[in-house]
Structures are given as C-alpha cells and as structure tokens.
Design a protein around this motif. Structure first.
Motif, PDB file in Angstrom:
ATOM      1  N   MET A  74      45.227  54.711   3.241  1.00 46.18           N
ATOM      2  CA  MET A  74      46.229  54.051   4.034  1.00 46.18           C
ATOM      3  C   MET A  74      45.677  52.732   4.566  1.00 46.18           C
ATOM      4  O   MET A  74      46.406  51.745   4.591  1.00 46.18           O
ATOM      5  N   ALA A  75      44.419  52.738   4.974  1.00 48.80           N
ATOM      6  CA  ALA A  75      43.827  51.508   5.522  1.00 48.80           C
ATOM      7  C   ALA A  75      43.838  50.407   4.477  1.00 48.80           C
ATOM      8  O   ALA A  75      44.131  49.248   4.794  1.00 48.80           O
ATOM      9  N   ALA A  76      43.552  50.740   3.221  1.00 50.99           N
ATOM     10  CA  ALA A  76      43.564  49.741   2.151  1.00 50.99           C
ATOM     11  C   ALA A  76      44.975  49.189   1.949  1.00 50.99           C
ATOM     12  O   ALA A  76      45.151  47.998   1.701  1.00 50.99           O
ATOM     13  N   LEU A  77      45.981  50.046   2.055  1.00 52.05           N
ATOM     14  CA  LEU A  77      47.367  49.602   1.934  1.00 52.05           C
ATOM     15  C   LEU A  77      47.707  48.620   3.050  1.00 52.05           C
ATOM     16  O   LEU A  77      48.278  47.560   2.806  1.00 52.05           O
ATOM     17  N   PHE A  78      47.337  48.965   4.281  1.00 49.96           N
ATOM     18  CA  PHE A  78      47.622  48.074   5.412  1.00 49.96           C
ATOM     19  C   PHE A  78      46.912  46.741   5.251  1.00 49.96           C
ATOM     20  O   PHE A  78      47.482  45.685   5.527  1.00 49.96           O
ATOM     21  N   ASP A  79      45.665  46.768   4.768  1.00 55.86           N
ATOM     22  CA  ASP A  79      44.924  45.529   4.538  1.00 55.86           C
ATOM     23  C   ASP A  79      45.621  44.678   3.480  1.00 55.86           C
ATOM     24  O   ASP A  79      45.759  43.469   3.635  1.00 55.86           O
ATOM     25  N   ARG A  80      46.060  45.310   2.408  1.00 58.03           N
ATOM     26  CA  ARG A  80      46.729  44.583   1.317  1.00 58.03           C
ATOM     27  C   ARG A  80      48.050  43.976   1.791  1.00 58.03           C
ATOM     28  O   ARG A  80      48.366  42.832   1.453  1.00 58.03           O
ATOM     29  N   ASP A 109      48.799  43.060   4.782  1.00 55.84           N
ATOM     30  CA  ASP A 109      48.436  41.949   5.654  1.00 55.84           C
ATOM     31  C   ASP A 109      47.997  40.740   4.832  1.00 55.84           C
ATOM     32  O   ASP A 109      48.423  39.608   5.094  1.00 55.84           O
ATOM     33  N   GLU A 110      47.179  40.964   3.805  1.00 56.57           N
ATOM     34  CA  GLU A 110      46.716  39.878   2.935  1.00 56.57           C
ATOM     35  C   GLU A 110      47.874  39.178   2.244  1.00 56.57           C
ATOM     36  O   GLU A 110      47.850  37.966   2.050  1.00 56.57           O
ATOM     37  N   GLN A 111      48.892  39.934   1.863  1.00 52.64           N
ATOM     38  CA  GLN A 111      50.044  39.396   1.143  1.00 52.64           C
ATOM     39  C   GLN A 111      51.091  38.795   2.076  1.00 52.64           C
ATOM     40  O   GLN A 111      52.097  38.260   1.621  1.00 52.64           O
ATOM     41  N   GLY A 112      50.868  38.916   3.373  1.00 49.91           N
ATOM     42  CA  GLY A 112      51.817  38.361   4.335  1.00 49.91           C
ATOM     43  C   GLY A 112      53.086  39.186   4.487  1.00 49.91           C
ATOM     44  O   GLY A 112      54.109  38.676   4.931  1.00 49.91           O
ATOM     45  N   VAL A 113      53.022  40.459   4.118  1.00 46.99           N
ATOM     46  CA  VAL A 113      54.185  41.337   4.239  1.00 46.99           C
ATOM     47  C   VAL A 113      54.301  41.774   5.697  1.00 46.99           C
ATOM     48  O   VAL A 113      53.358  42.312   6.267  1.00 46.99           O
ATOM     49  N   GLU A 114      55.472  41.524   6.290  1.00 44.53           N
ATOM     50  CA  GLU A 114      55.705  41.907   7.682  1.00 44.53           C
ATOM     51  C   GLU A 114      56.460  43.222   7.711  1.00 44.53           C
ATOM     52  O   GLU A 114      57.661  43.276   7.441  1.00 44.53           O
TER      53      GLU A 114
END
Length: 45
Positions: free
Chosen positions: A1-7, A9-14
C-alpha cells in the motif's frame, strides 16, 4: 500500500479516498482531508 501511495503522489494524483475490496470484503479504506467517510463521493467503475 505504501508503494501505491508513493506512486500516486509521484504522478500528481489527488485522491479523495481509497477502498480496497477483496473477495467482496472491504480490507482497507481511508480518506484524505478534508474528505471523510460521511461525505458523498463520485465513484469510477
């Protein structure tokens, strides 16, 4: 889940909220302020 949240955030998905369902059961859910479980959300299917 942490990797998903990081990704996300990196992609600018709000995100407003996230729900993970496995075999018909909710296994995780969360909301980003100012959104909450009681606030209606549009869903994509």
């Amino acid at each position: 889940m942490a990797a998903l949240f990081d990704r996300l955030d990196e992609q600018g998905v709000e995100c407003h909220s996230l729900m993970v369902v496995r075999h018909g059961h909710v296994v995780a859910e969360g909301w980003w302020a100012p959104y909450s479980a009681g606030r209606p959300h549009a869903t994509a299917t």
